[in-house]
Design an enzyme around this catalytic site. Structure first.
Site, PDB file in Angstrom:
ATOM      1  N   GLN A 129     -49.814  11.177  21.420  1.00 16.65           N
ATOM      2  CA  GLN A 129     -50.920  12.057  21.027  1.00 16.65           C
ATOM      3  C   GLN A 129     -52.255  11.307  21.062  1.00 16.65           C
ATOM      4  OE1 GLN A 129     -50.515  13.616  17.026  1.00 16.65           O
ATOM      5  NE2 GLN A 129     -52.413  14.781  17.158  1.00 16.65           N
ATOM      6  N   GLU A 169     -45.667  21.658   7.405  1.00  9.24           N
ATOM      7  CA  GLU A 169     -46.514  22.821   7.651  1.00  9.24           C
ATOM      8  C   GLU A 169     -45.832  24.094   7.154  1.00  9.24           C
ATOM      9  OE1 GLU A 169     -48.248  23.181  11.511  1.00  9.24           O
ATOM     10  OE2 GLU A 169     -48.572  21.027  11.757  1.00  9.24           O
ATOM     11  N   HIS A 201     -55.805  16.864   4.615  1.00 10.59           N
ATOM     12  CA  HIS A 201     -55.135  16.296   5.781  1.00 10.59           C
ATOM     13  C   HIS A 201     -56.150  15.836   6.823  1.00 10.59           C
ATOM     14  CE1 HIS A 201     -52.661  15.578   9.249  1.00 10.59           C
ATOM     15  NE2 HIS A 201     -53.302  16.524   9.931  1.00 10.59           N
ATOM     16  N   ASP A 254     -43.961  20.200  12.428  1.00  9.75           N
ATOM     17  CA  ASP A 254     -44.644  19.970  13.698  1.00  9.75           C
ATOM     18  C   ASP A 254     -44.471  18.503  14.090  1.00  9.75           C
ATOM     19  OD1 ASP A 254     -46.336  20.352  15.880  1.00  9.75           O
ATOM     20  OD2 ASP A 254     -48.133  19.951  14.703  1.00  9.75           O
ATOM     21  N   GLU A 265     -50.798   9.853   7.667  1.00  9.45           N
ATOM     22  CA  GLU A 265     -51.592   9.699   6.445  1.00  9.45           C
ATOM     23  C   GLU A 265     -50.967   8.676   5.496  1.00  9.45           C
ATOM     24  OE1 GLU A 265     -52.795  13.217   4.198  1.00  9.45           O
ATOM     25  OE2 GLU A 265     -52.206  14.443   5.906  1.00  9.45           O
ATOM     26  N   ASP A 271     -51.345  26.734  16.214  1.00  5.75           N
ATOM     27  CA  ASP A 271     -51.371  25.865  15.038  1.00  5.75           C
ATOM     28  C   ASP A 271     -52.834  25.645  14.647  1.00  5.75           C
ATOM     29  OD1 ASP A 271     -50.317  24.408  13.002  1.00  5.75           O
ATOM     30  OD2 ASP A 271     -49.586  22.759  14.250  1.00  5.75           O
ATOM     31  N   ARG A 309     -47.261  10.018  17.514  1.00  8.26           N
ATOM     32  CA  ARG A 309     -48.675   9.687  17.303  1.00  8.26           C
ATOM     33  C   ARG A 309     -49.276   8.844  18.409  1.00  8.26           C
ATOM     34  NH1 ARG A 309     -50.095  13.695  14.068  1.00  8.26           N
ATOM     35  NH2 ARG A 309     -49.004  13.636  12.068  1.00  8.26           N
ATOM     36  N   GLU A 343     -44.792  16.640  10.457  1.00  9.46           N
ATOM     37  CA  GLU A 343     -45.916  17.265   9.757  1.00  9.46           C
ATOM     38  C   GLU A 343     -45.374  18.416   8.908  1.00  9.46           C
ATOM     39  OE1 GLU A 343     -49.109  18.279  12.507  1.00  9.46           O
ATOM     40  OE2 GLU A 343     -49.947  16.259  12.308  1.00  9.46           O
ATOM     41  N   LYS A 358     -46.744  16.573  20.972  1.00  3.89           N
ATOM     42  CA  LYS A 358     -46.151  17.566  20.075  1.00  3.89           C
ATOM     43  C   LYS A 358     -45.236  18.573  20.776  1.00  3.89           C
ATOM     44  CE  LYS A 358     -50.011  17.525  16.737  1.00  3.89           C
ATOM     45  NZ  LYS A 358     -49.436  17.522  15.391  1.00  3.89           N
ATOM     46  N   THR A 362     -40.560  21.579  17.721  1.00  2.00           N
ATOM     47  CA  THR A 362     -41.127  22.068  16.470  1.00  2.00           C
ATOM     48  C   THR A 362     -39.990  22.787  15.740  1.00  2.00           C
ATOM     49  OG1 THR A 362     -43.234  22.468  17.595  1.00  2.00           O
ATOM     50  CG2 THR A 362     -42.938  23.513  15.437  1.00  2.00           C
TER      51      THR A 362
END
Lengths: 396, 396
Positions: free
Chosen positions: A222, A183, A118, A215, A345, A111, A219, A181, A235, A239
């Site tokens: 992480q 992607e 972002h 993904d 975000e 990735d 948080r 996410e 993560k 996925t």
């Protein structure tokens, strides 16, 4: 929604399907035309023995490993065969009568961080600073992901347990900051040998096609693990990718420019192709209690780095490519408030609530929530959707 | 050196070998007794059909996937058969008459940060600060590595090209800071399902055996890419492992305590086994112009986190284990100046020269240099060596 307008004769993506009864209980290669799914082995296509054998495999890997020129011939023959509506009528299965499977046996999953917006937004949400990472303008910065937990759209996603900061203390429990996410990803067809590096002008030869990718990210887990080795447990639990791999040949009419480089790059990243990116419109929605709320629109062409760049960067040190590798873009975001490709975000790290369609306030995902992403070029070429619903964590 | 004293009847490790002529031109499962290599399929062992089939596979994966109890039975039968010297005489190949191959088809490769001393020393070399990362005392912090470039000891390692800081500028070229990392790794046998988590008391059931691992690192490439996603191109070009997988059963006599926890850990990491670690002595040498210089001695038992902890941490979020997964320890270092498991530590980031056996001064590795690592428990149980020589970079 079936997204049948994504799958005109101009698309003809590849996937893997089976039926619960009849001749196709074994998973095999399919394509899709509007709402019909066709097993390639059912058609009379006059292809090589190798290609015919690939049509009966339970993953797309054997097909993806064929040469680009042979794949282009197969695509032409497929287009010709399916232009005859009686062929589609005879061999087509209704979408609802097939089960779609993970289209590839995933070799490696890498990735990258391709979206400048972002990176700036995520940096602001976590650290309060809109800084680019040191490498960002020099090459696509990436990390190895976990290939064994890549699942196909529709697979439930279990909220992970882990260790995270909770105020002043460190706690162990179910993640309280579940995010998605938005992607995109390239699926590698043609492999390379260890020690070799792919030149930028040859990069497309190695890309079998593109897929949507979610993904999923915890948080809080992480957040504690990131320094200094990057994301792992936050993560590695799941996925999701879309079931349909859309070829670069189908996407060629939508080729477009990439953003101009803001800083000189090394010679191996000097792009001579005028339109190295693709105009693919992306959307993400959150689904709660059966109601959908659109939370992001974006476009693949906004990304600072292209899929071609990813192939080159992955191999510049002699790391090999394998058929079935996934090279993903990282979250695709834009500059607008409705263009944030993840909740980190959009909610500024869980501190700002968003309003859902039914008026409810929300930050991160609740058990039972779904995320649906879609990607569409228009002109009868799209990716359908990549959807997943969150299930409760495993009891401690 | 053959390290024949590492391979007494008390060891009986597994590997994959072939011969250039005769009945064993196809790679298959072997064990080793002193300087003799024996193909398991050549012995009359009275095992299940599944085990017998596993003996003829070109990787150890099928064997590793058998249950622990069946593997223990096979080990007993093997020990009994090879206790008869006429059997070894009849079926044993000389070590120099076989080719040893990568013993497993590597599924995933996860590398962890288990050595407190390495983390403190590396932090000092790079940032001038002896800080532990935020997660270090709470769980083994890890990252996904690149499984496709794992090679067996003896495979040449090509110096990677990449992008790095050179003084005030960013340059593209061959790495100027080639390093090794003295690591150890568990090879996963019994897999788990996605969504499940392994309990600490069950962790050993999933470990087929241990190997030596050299996590080759280009410190300059790594230095630019690390923030925020961790290492990728600085390490993804090659990782070497030793050809012999030593089982936990062979290592049980060398089980020992792990360091006491300095900070309370979450309940899933509460260890009840008295001796969860292993007393395995490690050495690393640099070989230049045919002369060897010992540069590190260390011990597996110094590591803050055990292999059992790695299995648990990898799966705590529901990430699955696959047969052939590698869970590595990160660099194993100690507190002494002769206990630095990589040149980053030993040369303080390339700033302090070391003196080689012939009196030459050196920092990072030169083309043609070799790194040889060995691991030995004593008592006739060791791992032999893991060796690799550096070849020049691919021309730009």
């Amino acid at each position: 929604m079936s997204y049948s307008d994504h799958f005109s004769i101009a698309n003809l993506p590849y996937g893997i399907a089976s039926t619960t009864t009849g001749a196709h209980r074994e998973s095999a290669v399919v394509t899709r035309l509007e709402d019909k799914v066709v097993f390639l082995a059912d058609l009379t296509l006059d292809v090589s023995d190798q290609a015919a054998a690939a049509f009966s495999q339970p993953t797309l890997n054997s097909l993806a490993a064929l040469s680009k020129s042979e794949l282009q011939q197969i695509r032409e023959k497929l287009r010709s065969a399916l232009s005859d509506s009686s062929v589609v009528e005879k061999h087509g299965f209704k979408l609802e009568d097939v089960v779609l499977h993970l289209p590839i046996a995933v070799a490696g999953f890498t990735d990258f961080s391709c979206s400048k917006e972002h990176v700036l937004n995520a940096g602001e949400a976590v650290f309060g600073k809109r800084n680019l990472p040191p490498g960002f303008l020099h090459y696509p910065v990436g990390y190895a992901g976990t290939s064994s937990t890549v699942v196909v759209s529709g697979t439930p996603v279990q909220r992970p347990n882990g260790v995270y900061r909770a105020g002043e203390t460190i706690e162990y429990g179910a993640s309280r900051a579940m995010d998605y996410e938005l992607e995109f990803a390239a699926i590698i067809g043609k492999p390379t040998k260890m020690g070799d590096s792919v030149k930028l002008e040859d990069a497309d030869d190695h890309i079998f096609g593109l897929v949507l990718l979610n993904d999923w990210s915890a948080r809080d887990i992480q957040g504690l693990e990131m320094v200094p080795l990057g994301p792992m447990n936050g993560k590695s639990f799941a996925t999701s990718i879309s079931p349909w791999v859309v070829t670069l040949d189908a996407l060629e009419p939508f080729a477009t420019k990439a953003p101009a480089k803001e800083y000189p790059v090394s010679v191996f990243l000097h792009e001579k192709k005028e339109n190295p990116s693709y105009d693919i419109k992306l959307e993400a929605e959150i689904i709660r209690d059966g109601k959908s709320t659109k939370i992001c629109t974006a476009n693949v062409s906004w990304m600072y780095w292209t899929f071609r760049d990813l192939v080159v960067q992955k191999t510049i040190n002699g790391c090999n490519l394998n058929t079935g590798d996934i090279l993903a873009t990282g979250t695709v975001s834009g500059v607008g408030d409705d263009e944030h490709g993840c909740l980190l975000e959009l909610t500024k790290g869980g501190r700002v609530e968003i309003t859902l369609a039914d008026g409810a306030k929300s930050t991160y995902l609740q058990d039972g929530d779904g995320i649906r992403m879609t990607a569409n070029c228009g002109g009868g070429v799209g990716f359908g959707d990549c959807t997943g619903f969150l299930t409760p964590a495993r009891p401690l």
